[in-house]
Design a protein around this motif. Structure first.
Motif, PDB file in Angstrom:
ATOM      1  N   LEU A  84      33.505  46.788  59.641  1.00  0.00           N
ATOM      2  CA  LEU A  84      33.266  47.025  58.214  1.00  0.00           C
ATOM      3  C   LEU A  84      34.180  48.139  57.743  1.00  0.00           C
ATOM      4  CD1 LEU A  84      31.631  46.754  55.561  1.00  0.00           C
ATOM      5  CD2 LEU A  84      29.965  48.361  56.540  1.00  0.00           C
ATOM      6  N   ASP A  85      34.986  47.844  56.718  1.00  0.00           N
ATOM      7  CA  ASP A  85      35.911  48.821  56.138  1.00  0.00           C
ATOM      8  C   ASP A  85      35.358  49.284  54.803  1.00  0.00           C
ATOM      9  OD1 ASP A  85      38.046  50.365  55.320  1.00  0.00           O
ATOM     10  OD2 ASP A  85      39.448  48.699  55.094  1.00  0.00           O
ATOM     11  N   LEU A  86      34.907  50.540  54.751  1.00  0.00           N
ATOM     12  CA  LEU A  86      34.331  51.093  53.521  1.00  0.00           C
ATOM     13  C   LEU A  86      35.442  51.548  52.584  1.00  0.00           C
ATOM     14  CD1 LEU A  86      31.402  53.287  54.898  1.00  0.00           C
ATOM     15  CD2 LEU A  86      31.371  50.875  54.226  1.00  0.00           C
ATOM     16  N   GLY A  87      35.444  51.017  51.369  1.00  0.00           N
ATOM     17  CA  GLY A  87      36.486  51.346  50.411  1.00  0.00           C
ATOM     18  C   GLY A  87      37.801  50.719  50.828  1.00  0.00           C
ATOM     19  N   SER A  88      37.797  49.409  50.975  1.00  0.00           N
ATOM     20  CA  SER A  88      38.922  48.698  51.602  1.00  0.00           C
ATOM     21  C   SER A  88      40.144  48.548  50.708  1.00  0.00           C
ATOM     22  CB  SER A  88      38.457  47.312  52.066  1.00  0.00           C
ATOM     23  OG  SER A  88      37.786  46.628  51.026  1.00  0.00           O
ATOM     24  N   GLY A  89      40.020  48.844  49.426  1.00  0.00           N
ATOM     25  CA  GLY A  89      41.179  48.791  48.541  1.00  0.00           C
ATOM     26  C   GLY A  89      41.862  47.441  48.571  1.00  0.00           C
ATOM     27  N   ALA A  90      43.186  47.457  48.703  1.00  0.00           N
ATOM     28  CA  ALA A  90      43.958  46.214  48.695  1.00  0.00           C
ATOM     29  C   ALA A  90      44.005  45.535  50.057  1.00  0.00           C
ATOM     30  CB  ALA A  90      45.373  46.487  48.194  1.00  0.00           C
ATOM     31  N   GLY A  91      43.331  46.117  51.059  1.00  0.00           N
ATOM     32  CA  GLY A  91      43.118  45.418  52.317  1.00  0.00           C
ATOM     33  C   GLY A  91      43.927  45.857  53.522  1.00  0.00           C
ATOM     34  N   PHE A  92      44.745  46.893  53.397  1.00  0.00           N
ATOM     35  CA  PHE A  92      45.675  47.247  54.473  1.00  0.00           C
ATOM     36  C   PHE A  92      44.978  47.478  55.810  1.00  0.00           C
ATOM     37  CE2 PHE A  92      48.403  50.631  56.539  1.00  0.00           C
ATOM     38  CZ  PHE A  92      49.402  49.763  56.949  1.00  0.00           C
ATOM     39  N   GLN A 100      43.398  42.999  65.569  1.00  0.00           N
ATOM     40  CA  GLN A 100      42.849  43.471  66.842  1.00  0.00           C
ATOM     41  C   GLN A 100      41.569  42.743  67.243  1.00  0.00           C
ATOM     42  OE1 GLN A 100      42.777  47.719  67.406  1.00  0.00           O
ATOM     43  NE2 GLN A 100      44.612  48.040  66.176  1.00  0.00           N
ATOM     44  N   VAL A 101      40.735  42.371  66.272  1.00  0.00           N
ATOM     45  CA  VAL A 101      39.496  41.663  66.625  1.00  0.00           C
ATOM     46  C   VAL A 101      39.743  40.176  66.833  1.00  0.00           C
ATOM     47  CG1 VAL A 101      38.072  43.364  65.440  1.00  0.00           C
ATOM     48  CG2 VAL A 101      38.764  41.269  64.219  1.00  0.00           C
ATOM     49  N   GLY A 102      40.876  39.677  66.351  1.00  0.00           N
ATOM     50  CA  GLY A 102      41.272  38.298  66.605  1.00  0.00           C
ATOM     51  C   GLY A 102      40.434  37.270  65.865  1.00  0.00           C
ATOM     52  N   PRO A 103      40.733  36.004  66.091  1.00  0.00           N
ATOM     53  CA  PRO A 103      40.039  34.929  65.361  1.00  0.00           C
ATOM     54  C   PRO A 103      38.551  34.841  65.675  1.00  0.00           C
ATOM     55  CG  PRO A 103      41.489  34.029  67.066  1.00  0.00           C
ATOM     56  CD  PRO A 103      41.820  35.481  66.948  1.00  0.00           C
ATOM     57  N   SER A 104      38.123  35.375  66.803  1.00  0.00           N
ATOM     58  CA  SER A 104      36.693  35.360  67.136  1.00  0.00           C
ATOM     59  C   SER A 104      35.950  36.529  66.508  1.00  0.00           C
ATOM     60  CB  SER A 104      36.500  35.397  68.656  1.00  0.00           C
ATOM     61  OG  SER A 104      37.037  36.595  69.204  1.00  0.00           O
ATOM     62  N   GLY A 105      36.676  37.476  65.929  1.00  0.00           N
ATOM     63  CA  GLY A 105      36.067  38.622  65.273  1.00  0.00           C
ATOM     64  C   GLY A 105      36.039  38.461  63.766  1.00  0.00           C
ATOM     65  N   GLN A 106      35.478  39.450  63.102  1.00  0.00           N
ATOM     66  CA  GLN A 106      35.364  39.408  61.645  1.00  0.00           C
ATOM     67  C   GLN A 106      35.553  40.810  61.087  1.00  0.00           C
ATOM     68  OE1 GLN A 106      31.456  38.615  60.041  1.00  0.00           O
ATOM     69  NE2 GLN A 106      32.256  37.932  58.070  1.00  0.00           N
ATOM     70  N   VAL A 107      36.218  40.889  59.945  1.00  0.00           N
ATOM     71  CA  VAL A 107      36.356  42.146  59.222  1.00  0.00           C
ATOM     72  C   VAL A 107      35.805  41.948  57.817  1.00  0.00           C
ATOM     73  CG1 VAL A 107      37.928  43.931  58.394  1.00  0.00           C
ATOM     74  CG2 VAL A 107      38.420  42.749  60.546  1.00  0.00           C
ATOM     75  N   ILE A 108      34.960  42.890  57.400  1.00  0.00           N
ATOM     76  CA  ILE A 108      34.400  42.874  56.043  1.00  0.00           C
ATOM     77  C   ILE A 108      34.949  44.081  55.302  1.00  0.00           C
ATOM     78  CG2 ILE A 108      32.305  42.925  54.637  1.00  0.00           C
ATOM     79  CD1 ILE A 108      30.818  41.934  57.216  1.00  0.00           C
ATOM     80  N   GLY A 109      35.637  43.850  54.219  1.00  0.00           N
ATOM     81  CA  GLY A 109      36.125  44.926  53.372  1.00  0.00           C
ATOM     82  C   GLY A 109      35.194  45.124  52.191  1.00  0.00           C
ATOM     83  N   MET A 110      34.773  46.370  51.971  1.00  0.00           N
ATOM     84  CA  MET A 110      33.868  46.690  50.862  1.00  0.00           C
ATOM     85  C   MET A 110      34.601  47.554  49.839  1.00  0.00           C
ATOM     86  SD  MET A 110      30.755  45.536  50.959  1.00  0.00           S
ATOM     87  CE  MET A 110      30.498  46.558  49.520  1.00  0.00           C
ATOM     88  N   ASP A 111      34.477  47.193  48.576  1.00  0.00           N
ATOM     89  CA  ASP A 111      35.045  48.024  47.516  1.00  0.00           C
ATOM     90  C   ASP A 111      34.229  47.798  46.255  1.00  0.00           C
ATOM     91  OD1 ASP A 111      38.039  49.486  47.495  1.00  0.00           O
ATOM     92  OD2 ASP A 111      37.175  49.129  45.504  1.00  0.00           O
ATOM     93  N   MET A 112      34.131  48.821  45.416  1.00  0.00           N
ATOM     94  CA  MET A 112      33.346  48.675  44.188  1.00  0.00           C
ATOM     95  C   MET A 112      34.210  48.352  42.973  1.00  0.00           C
ATOM     96  SD  MET A 112      32.191  52.474  42.999  1.00  0.00           S
ATOM     97  CE  MET A 112      33.368  53.750  42.546  1.00  0.00           C
ATOM     98  N   THR A 113      35.521  48.208  43.194  1.00  0.00           N
ATOM     99  CA  THR A 113      36.435  47.952  42.089  1.00  0.00           C
ATOM    100  C   THR A 113      36.833  46.483  42.084  1.00  0.00           C
ATOM    101  OG1 THR A 113      37.292  50.193  42.374  1.00  0.00           O
ATOM    102  CG2 THR A 113      38.576  48.715  40.992  1.00  0.00           C
ATOM    103  N   VAL A 114      36.486  45.790  41.029  1.00  0.00           N
ATOM    104  CA  VAL A 114      36.767  44.356  40.936  1.00  0.00           C
ATOM    105  C   VAL A 114      38.246  44.078  41.133  1.00  0.00           C
ATOM    106  CG1 VAL A 114      36.781  42.375  39.368  1.00  0.00           C
ATOM    107  CG2 VAL A 114      34.793  43.885  39.446  1.00  0.00           C
ATOM    108  N   GLU A 115      39.086  44.890  40.511  1.00  0.00           N
ATOM    109  CA  GLU A 115      40.531  44.657  40.588  1.00  0.00           C
ATOM    110  C   GLU A 115      41.063  44.800  42.010  1.00  0.00           C
ATOM    111  OE1 GLU A 115      39.445  45.788  36.443  1.00  0.00           O
ATOM    112  OE2 GLU A 115      38.950  46.552  38.441  1.00  0.00           O
TER     113      GLU A 115
END
Length: 205
Positions: A84-92, A100-115
């Motif tokens: 989980l990436d808190l404040g993920s912005g544009a996703g970098f 690193q987590v590969g296709p069997s892993g998952q990353v969730i990016g959280m941001d409060m800005t719609v844009e």
């Protein structure tokens, strides 16, 4: 009069929405201080301990030069983990974690800005990255299930929250037993003058 949380959230969203839309405005800077035009993103990234190969990932699109460190470098991410990436912005950082987590892993990016969410989703599509999703929400109230995350990362975002205790409470709630936290951020080293504490604009200054 003390800053109201909603007022701070609105100011932060306004600032970062402008950045997502490519309008930093006069005097805008990265979290680390100083101007951050595209030409400096590579230089700043090296100072923050990103590798050359990392910095080739969509500079100016996914990498907006807004961080103050490299949480990925110390996260020891493993294939199959959920990040989980808190404040993920544009996703970098989320995109780097996805490698690193590969296709069997998952990353969730959280941001409060719609844009920012829209920009991150467009970047994921353009980069053909499929194990990352971006969710709209506040880091003080995460739309994430209890005990569902192996690693929480954040890069110069928690300092923008008016309720940091709530953020850490939410991190604790969503982490699995034995989960890890890697945060790069800024800390105060002394007392902040009352005039700054009571000035919402100081959160995005």
């Amino acid at each position: 009069m003390k800053c109201q949380d909603n007022e701070i959230h609105d100011l932060v969203k306004e600032k970062y929405a402008a950045i997502a839309e490519g309008n930093r405005g006069m005097g805008a800077s990265s979290c680390c201080g100083g101007p951050s035009p595209l030409i400096n993103i590579q230089t700043i990234g090296k100072v923050l301990d990103y590798q050359d190969a990392d910095l080739l990932l969509a500079p100016g699109e996914a990498n907006l030069g807004l961080g103050c460190g490299n949480p990925i470098g110390m996260a020891d991410l493993k294939p199959g983990e959920t990040v989980l990436d808190l404040g993920s912005g544009a996703g970098f950082d989320a995109f780097l974690a996805s490698r690193q987590v590969g296709p069997s892993g998952q990353v969730i990016g959280m941001d409060m800005t719609v844009e920012m969410i829209e920009k991150a989703r467009a970047n994921a599509e353009g980069l053909n990255i499929h194990n990352v999703e971006f969710r709209l929400g506040k880091i003080e109230s995460l739309p994430i299930e209890d005990g569902s995350v192996d690693v929480v990362i954040s890069n110069c975002v928690i300092n923008l929250s008016p309720d940091k205790a709530a953020v850490f409470g939410e991190i604790h709630r969503v982490l699995r037993p034995g989960g890890r936290i890697v945060i790069s951020d800024i800390l105060r080293s002394g007392e902040i003058p009352k005039a700054l504490k009571d000035n919402p604009a100081a959160y995005t200054g």
